[in-house]
Motif scaffolding. Structure first.
Motif, short mmCIF file in Angstrom:
data_model
loop_
_atom_site.label_atom_id
_atom_site.label_comp_id
_atom_site.label_asym_id
_atom_site.label_seq_id
_atom_site.Cartn_x
_atom_site.Cartn_y
_atom_site.Cartn_z
N GLY A 323 0.78 -1.23 0.00
CA GLY A 323 0.00 0.00 0.00
C GLY A 323 0.81 1.28 0.00
O GLY A 323 0.24 2.37 -0.05
N LEU A 324 2.15 1.17 0.06
CA LEU A 324 3.00 2.36 0.13
C LEU A 324 3.65 2.72 -1.21
O LEU A 324 3.90 3.89 -1.47
CB LEU A 324 4.11 2.16 1.17
CG LEU A 324 3.69 1.96 2.62
CD1 LEU A 324 4.91 1.68 3.49
CD2 LEU A 324 2.93 3.18 3.13
N ASN A 348 7.40 -3.36 -8.84
CA ASN A 348 6.24 -2.96 -9.64
C ASN A 348 6.59 -2.85 -11.12
O ASN A 348 5.78 -3.19 -11.99
CB ASN A 348 5.70 -1.60 -9.19
CG ASN A 348 5.04 -1.63 -7.83
OD1 ASN A 348 4.63 -2.69 -7.37
ND2 ASN A 348 4.91 -0.48 -7.19
N LYS A 349 7.79 -2.36 -11.39
CA LYS A 349 8.14 -1.98 -12.76
C LYS A 349 8.43 -3.17 -13.65
O LYS A 349 8.09 -3.15 -14.84
CB LYS A 349 9.36 -1.05 -12.73
CG LYS A 349 9.72 -0.46 -14.07
CD LYS A 349 10.82 0.59 -13.94
CE LYS A 349 11.12 1.24 -15.28
NZ LYS A 349 12.16 2.29 -15.17
N TRP A 350 9.04 -4.22 -13.09
CA TRP A 350 9.47 -5.34 -13.92
C TRP A 350 8.81 -6.63 -13.47
O TRP A 350 9.00 -7.06 -12.33
CB TRP A 350 10.99 -5.50 -13.89
CG TRP A 350 11.70 -4.26 -14.34
CD1 TRP A 350 12.45 -3.41 -13.58
CD2 TRP A 350 11.72 -3.72 -15.67
NE1 TRP A 350 12.93 -2.38 -14.35
CE2 TRP A 350 12.50 -2.54 -15.64
CE3 TRP A 350 11.16 -4.13 -16.89
CZ2 TRP A 350 12.73 -1.76 -16.78
CZ3 TRP A 350 11.38 -3.35 -18.02
CH2 TRP A 350 12.16 -2.18 -17.95
N GLY A 351 8.05 -7.24 -14.36
CA GLY A 351 7.38 -8.49 -14.04
C GLY A 351 8.34 -9.58 -13.64
O GLY A 351 8.08 -10.36 -12.71
N TRP A 352 9.49 -9.66 -14.32
CA TRP A 352 10.46 -10.72 -14.01
C TRP A 352 11.03 -10.53 -12.61
O TRP A 352 11.35 -11.51 -11.93
CB TRP A 352 11.58 -10.76 -15.05
CG TRP A 352 12.35 -9.48 -15.20
CD1 TRP A 352 12.12 -8.48 -16.09
CD2 TRP A 352 13.47 -9.06 -14.43
NE1 TRP A 352 13.01 -7.46 -15.92
CE2 TRP A 352 13.87 -7.79 -14.92
CE3 TRP A 352 14.20 -9.63 -13.38
CZ2 TRP A 352 14.95 -7.08 -14.38
CZ3 TRP A 352 15.27 -8.93 -12.84
CH2 TRP A 352 15.64 -7.67 -13.34
N ASN A 353 11.17 -9.28 -12.17
CA ASN A 353 11.70 -9.03 -10.84
C ASN A 353 10.67 -9.41 -9.77
O ASN A 353 11.00 -10.04 -8.76
CB ASN A 353 12.09 -7.56 -10.70
CG ASN A 353 12.69 -7.24 -9.35
OD1 ASN A 353 11.97 -6.88 -8.43
ND2 ASN A 353 14.00 -7.38 -9.23
N ALA A 354 9.42 -9.06 -10.00
CA ALA A 354 8.36 -9.39 -9.05
C ALA A 354 8.19 -10.89 -8.90
O ALA A 354 7.83 -11.39 -7.82
CB ALA A 354 7.05 -8.76 -9.49
N ALA A 355 8.46 -11.64 -9.98
CA ALA A 355 8.30 -13.09 -9.95
C ALA A 355 9.47 -13.79 -9.27
O ALA A 355 9.41 -14.99 -9.00
CB ALA A 355 8.14 -13.63 -11.38
N VAL A 395 7.26 8.30 1.08
CA VAL A 395 6.14 7.36 0.95
C VAL A 395 5.70 6.76 2.29
O VAL A 395 4.78 5.94 2.32
CB VAL A 395 6.49 6.21 -0.03
CG1 VAL A 395 6.81 6.77 -1.41
CG2 VAL A 395 7.64 5.35 0.50
N GLY A 396 6.37 7.13 3.37
CA GLY A 396 6.00 6.58 4.67
C GLY A 396 6.59 5.23 4.97
O GLY A 396 6.14 4.53 5.89
N LEU A 397 7.62 4.84 4.24
CA LEU A 397 8.25 3.54 4.46
C LEU A 397 9.02 3.56 5.78
O LEU A 397 9.89 4.41 6.00
CB LEU A 397 9.21 3.22 3.31
CG LEU A 397 9.97 1.90 3.39
CD1 LEU A 397 9.00 0.72 3.34
CD2 LEU A 397 10.97 1.79 2.23
N ALA A 398 8.69 2.61 6.69
CA ALA A 398 9.34 2.55 7.99
C ALA A 398 10.05 1.22 8.22
O ALA A 398 10.77 1.08 9.21
CB ALA A 398 8.31 2.78 9.10
#
Length: 477
Positions: A323-324, A348-355, A395-398
């Protein structure tokens, strides 16, 4: 690609970045015998794939311009056609004036052709947008032979659009100062608009309308490769070897000596003879090699300045960032005084990275601009902490990362100041006086991957014309 005939002329390519590899690939296609020498243990230069927490990542360049064909053509030629992938999302934002704001549409490298999306984005203040609009009323500004893009655009549209839009976009390519960077070299289409139009807004709008009418405009602007852009030099090297080319790593060239029928390449206490040489090394190294033979070219190359930068790659547990992180990432105008200049949400940007691991999310930040590199002397942990601080504010990443990797590119990006193209022309003119020698790389015609591939191919093609087809080569050890 056919194998070179044993009697072909021998060409030594110095430098195993993508420019040198592209030159070697083209030389072999033209029938030459090729030896490529790379001074480090790794091929690829700024194209470098690795892993973080078991997930494949790019630790250097992560995408290539697809609207310019050379890099995509090379990838297809070496068997990567089925691994080419556009970004899963290309929705970037700008962290400007205290908030993450949408990248306004209708611009060329930050120079707007449409004021409505610019005003709606909130990237500029109301006063900044009003100042941009004055471009339509101002008389034409002459640009001469060249001009700094920041200087020209600020004169037409005000400094705010340069500092908050042009700089972060241009800085993502050159990590440089827009008030020094040559418009003619870095954004030639904009330079032509400045020469032919009274208004920048009008010229950018016209150019984008023409581009949108072309069928090719429907394709992706950028392209990646499954497994990372760093797999491209590996595939090119495999193709070079399969075609009979020889590649040697840890083979640092320390000198060049002219011979009546070619060149002697000096590698410490060893030598290698060649009919021709391609110098595909960074400008300072090429300057040292050329100094005894082409002093004017060497002086021009020695004057090329470079920016250094660091990439901080981090892997997070996906629930910790849920959600961030939206879109492909964000750019950061330096005018706001932040440490990072951009962040890419690779997950988010690269499908191969997310997989790579569904439980992990990978992102990276970049730190360092030309003339602002003092932070690069800090320890890796400090650069990670700087990145986390800015990500928290943006982005509020903690959360703490599962793993982090800092990749430093010292002297990684050549700068293109006003007059760069004239300097390159003088360098090439001086080098051309030497039979059997050509230069290529990011210091000449562009820092992007397609430009580097084109530079390597150009050097190879010019040498192939000068080498007598079928003549017995003299090169050897």
């Amino acid at each position: 690609m056919s194998q070179a005939h044993p009697s072909s002329r021998h060409v030594v390519v110095i430098g195993g970045g993508i420019s040198g590899l592209a030159a070697a690939h083209r030389l072999l296609e033209g029938g030459a015998r090729v030896t490529l020498l790379e001074g480090s243990a790794r091929l690829g230069g700024k194209l470098h794939s690795g892993e973080i927490a078991g997930v494949p990542v790019d630790l250097g360049a992560e995408s290539m311009l697809a609207r310019r064909p050379e890099a995509v053509e090379l990838a297809r030629a070496v068997g990567l056609d089925d691994r080419l992938q556009p970004p899963a999302t290309a929705t970037a934002r700008i962290w400007s004036r205290g908030g993450l704001r949408p990248m306004p549409t209708g611009h060329m490298m930050g120079v707007p052709g449409d004021l409505a999306p610019l005003a709606a984005s909130g990237v500029l203040s109301e006063e900044g947008v009003a100042r941009v609009a004055r471009d339509a009323e101002l008389p034409r500004t002459e640009v001469g032979d060249d001009v700094a893009i920041g200087e020209y655009v600020a004169g037409r549209m005000g400094r705010e659009v340069v500092d908050r839009l042009v700089e972060p976009l241009l800085g993502g390519v050159y990590a440089g100062d827009p008030y020094r960077i040559s418009m003619r070299a870095a954004v030639p289409q904009l330079f032509e608009i400045a020469r032919s139009h009274r208004s920048l807004i009008e010229g950018v709008r016209e150019l984008q309308a023409r581009a949108a009418a072309r069928p090719a405009a429907a394709g992706p602007v950028f392209m990646g490769i499954d497994g990372g852009i760093g797999t491209l030099p590996v595939a090119v090297a495999d193709a070079v070897r399969a075609a009979g080319g020889e590649i040697r790593t840890n083979a640092r060239v320390t000198g060049l000596d002219r011979r009546p029928d070619g060149w002697t390449v000096v590698l410490g206490e060893r030598t290698l003879t060649a009919d021709a040489v391609v110098a595909a090394t960074p400008a300072p190294h090429t300057a040292r090699l050329l100094a005894p033979h082409a002093p004017a070219a060497a002086a021009g190359l020695a004057s090329v300045e470079y920016a250094s930068m660091a990439l901080v790659t981090m892997a997070f547990r996906r629930p910790d960032v849920e959600g961030l992180l939206h879109g492909s990432g964000f750019l950061v105008p330096p005018v706001d005084g932040r440490k990072i200049k951009a962040s890419t949400f690779s997950g988010n940007k690269w499908g191969w990275n997310a997989a790579g691991d569904p439980d992990l999310f990978v992102l990276r930040t970049s730190i360092g601009r030309f003339g602002e590199e003092e932070d690069l002397g800090r320890e890796d942990a400090e650069l990670v902490a700087m990145s986390l601080k800015d990500l928290g504010d943006a982005v509020g990443l903690a959360a703490a990362p599962v793993e982090s990797v800092v990749t430093r590119w010292d002297g990684g990006l050549p700068q293109y100041p006003v007059g760069h193209l004239s300097r390159v022309a003088r360098i090439r003119e001086d080098v051309a006086r030497l039979s059997g020698l050509r230069v290529c790389g990011a210091a000449y015609d562009g820092v992007g991957i397609p430009a580097c591939v084109s530079s390597g191919r150009r050097a190879a093609d010019e040498l192939l014309v000068t080498l007598t087809p079928g003549a017995e080569g003299q090169g050897g050890e």
